[in-house]
Structure formats: C-alpha cells, structure tokens
Write an enzyme that holds these catalytic residues in place. Structure first.
Site: not given
Length: 399
Positions: A129, A160, A244
């Site tokens: 993402h 992911d 992230s």
C-alpha cells in the site's frame, strides 16, 4: 647524672627507629598520604589522573543496546515518495445543453512511506500500500541524503508487500539482516524506524522504542479488504502514518518484521499503543517469490479456475444461482478439485467457515491453508447445496 644519660638514650632510640621508615619512603614507595603532607598540590593532580583513567566517559555511558541497534540498522532505512495517477470526475457546466456533466480527469497524487534495504545491490522492502503497480514514479531517499529512482520488481496485494530495486550507478548500499521471527520473545525490545508523516524528506529515520507485546496475532481476511495478516507481531512502539514499510528492529539491529498498520479501536485515527508488523520469516518467503517471478503463488494447486459471480455473468448465464460466490470455469482432471467432485458450472459459496464474496477474498482465504491440509468447500449445483473436502497437493500432470 644517671637521669640525663637515660633521657639521652631514649631520644636516640626514638630517632633511630624513624630513620629506616624515612629511608623506605625516599625509595619511591611512599604512601599517597605522606606525599600529600609533603606536596599537597602535586598529589591532588596525580589522584585526579588515576580517577579519570578508571571512570568511563559520558559518551560511553550514554550508549546502550538501543543506540547500537539504531547505528547498525539506521543507514539501511529509507524514505519512499510515490507519485500515482488517480482518476476522478469533475462537474462542468455546458452552456449549450444548459446542464452539468461529469467530466473524467486525472491528477497526480504524492504519498510517502518507509522501507529498508536488504541487499548490497539495493533491493528495498516496503508495503504494497506504499508502492504498488499503480505507482507512476518511486523515489527513495537514503539516510546520507542521496535520492534515487526505484523500480517495482513485484508486489503482492494480499500479503501487503512490495520489492523495489534502486536504479543507480552506485554498486554498494548499506543493508540490514533479517532476524528469525520464530525466536522472538514477548517483552523484548522492539525499535520502530521509518519516516512518519513524511517529516524527513532527506531520509533520516525517526526512532521509537517499545517492546514486543504479543506474537502470532491473526486477522481474518475482510471481504472489503482481503489482505492476509496472520502471525503478526504486536508492539507498543509508536507507529504512525508514514511508518508503513519500515523495519521493526530488535536490540541486535536485525529486522523482526515490517511495520504495517495500527489498531485504533475506533477511538481515534492515531496511535494508541497497538501496532502490528509482518513477521520476518513470512516477509522473506514472499520476497523470494517476488524476486524470482514478480508475483506470489499458492504452495499448492487447487486444480480449478473461477471467476466471481457478477450481474453481467448472470445475464450471460441465467441458470447461475443469484448469490455471491465463485463460478467455476475450469477443472483440471489431475487436480484436487476434480478428485473431490467439483465440476465446471458449480458456484462455491463458502471456504472453511468463511462466506466468499469475491475472487480476491477467496485467494486470501486459500492462503491460510498449506500443502497437505484439507479445505472444506460449500458449493451450489442445480440449486442444491453440497459440501466437500479437498486434499491440497501440488498438481500432478496428466498423461
């Protein structure tokens, strides 16, 4: 007369007893107390010198396992800036028709995240993402201030994870090693490194410290977001937007996992002490497939192909049950699906205990199974519901 002789004799004995001690002191073995009495200033300087040699410096006392880990892993942490093309619509008034129309438009949107280098030639791991197939440009900033363009070698939406390659004439990059996530201990130090909120465009990572709060936290695939988050590492090290893709490091400077998401419990959109990272062993498994083929496949072959049941499909084949599920289009006669009785035209509505709503959701559920296990399937055929059990194994080529 006799009394004077006695006094003289005693004085002689007293001073005679002092001479050997004085001679010993002059030989260089005089105690510090005696030197202090003779030369107080010089003795003080020598005493301070001895103490300075035995006492560690202030800088040494500030160093610990955390600072050592940051020094080791910090140079390999990178900041990632991604430019994506997003499609949307804008309302414009047409004076000829005297009405508003929705006109399609495209615009560039920039986002930032984190990552870390895992090899000397510049392979970078991050979240899907953060950098995906929709990325137009990917820029990587290192901690030394240098910036390089990167290309996407492969990405996997369900896991992911994405693998990038830095494009540069530079042949050597700092990199970090992976830890064995099976050996992680609950309660040990955990260090989250990354670029929260894109505050540091030069790539200098920020550092937050906590402990491993728990291991093997599983999150069932959500039909709305079918990413597979299993065996996740929970930490209370502060993780925020932009973290992230960054590494969760142990006190040895090794990567335990990839910081991925936080759990707010509906209280806010910020960090509340519940952060989660993809374990390193799972990361290495996914990354090895992305490096080899650019995609990730199951460890087993179900032996069938399917598509989601949609309105267009029902209009094309009116006999298909009007339910959410997977319409089986092909079955390999040498595969597990054929052996358990599945046929083309069947509609799979449930995998295990989960209701299937889309093909992505189905693949996410299938990833929870390993080769050699049995998968329970519920399907509809001729408006009747059946239940079957499929033994998962690799494909056996037909004759």
């Amino acid at each position: 007369m006799i009394r004077h002789v006695t006094i003289f004799t005693l004085l002689t004995l007293v001073f005679t007893g002092c001479f050997p001690e004085q001679k010993e002191n002059n030989s260089g073995k005089t105690p510090l107390a005696v030197i202090s009495a003779i030369s107080p200033g010089k003795a003080q300087d020598q005493s301070e010198t001895v103490e300075d040699q035995n006492q560690p410096s202030v800088d040494d006392s500030r160093k610990n396992a955390i600072t050592n880990a940051v020094d080791k892993a910090g140079p390999a942490v990178v900041s990632i800036t991604v430019t994506e093309l997003q499609r949307g619509y804008t309302r414009e008034f047409d004076s000829f028709f005297f009405r508003y129309f929705d006109v399609p438009v495209q615009r560039e949107v920039k986002s930032s995240g984190s990552g870390f280098i895992i090899s000397e030639d510049g392979l970078v791991v991050t979240n899907e993402h953060v950098a995906s197939k929709n990325s137009k440009t990917i820029m990587v900033a290192l901690s030394d201030g240098s910036k390089h363009e990167a290309e996407l070698l492969g990405s996997d939406e369900l896991a992911d994870l994405s693998l990038l390659q830095i494009k540069s004439e530079r042949t050597s990059f700092p990199y970090v090693e992976f830890a064995d996530s099976d050996d992680i201990m609950v309660g040990e130090w955990s260090i989250a490194m990354g670029n929260p909120f894109g505050l540091f465009a030069d790539g200098q990572p920020s550092v937050t410290v906590g402990v491993v709060s728990a291991k093997e936290r599983d999150f069932r695939p959500d039909p709305q977001d079918p990413r597979v988050y299993v065996e996740m590492i929970q930490t209370d090290a502060a993780i925020n937007r932009g973290n992230s893709g960054g590494p969760l490091v142990n006190s040895n400077g090794e990567v335990m996992g990839v910081n991925t998401f936080i759990f707010t419990g509906g209280t806010s959109s910020g960090f509340v002490g519940l952060g989660f990272a993809i374990p390193s062993n799972r990361v290495q498994k996914i990354i090895s497939q992305l490096k080899e083929s650019g995609s990730v496949s199951l460890e087993y072959d179900p032996g069938m192909k399917f598509v989601p049941v949609t309105r267009q499909l029902i209009m094309q084949y009116p006999s298909i049950p009007r339910v959410l599920g997977l319409f089986v289009t092909e079955v390999n006669k040498s595969g597990p699906a054929y052996e358990c009785g599945i046929m083309p035209g069947d509609v799979i509505v449930q995998i295990g205990e989960e209701r299937v709503t889309s093909d992505m959701h189905a693949w996410a559920l299938m990833r929870e199974y390993d080769e050699g296990e049995e998968m329970t399937l519920h399907l509809i055929r001729d408006n009747k519901q059946y239940k079957t059990s499929m033994k998962l194994r690799k494909r056996v080529q037909g004759r």
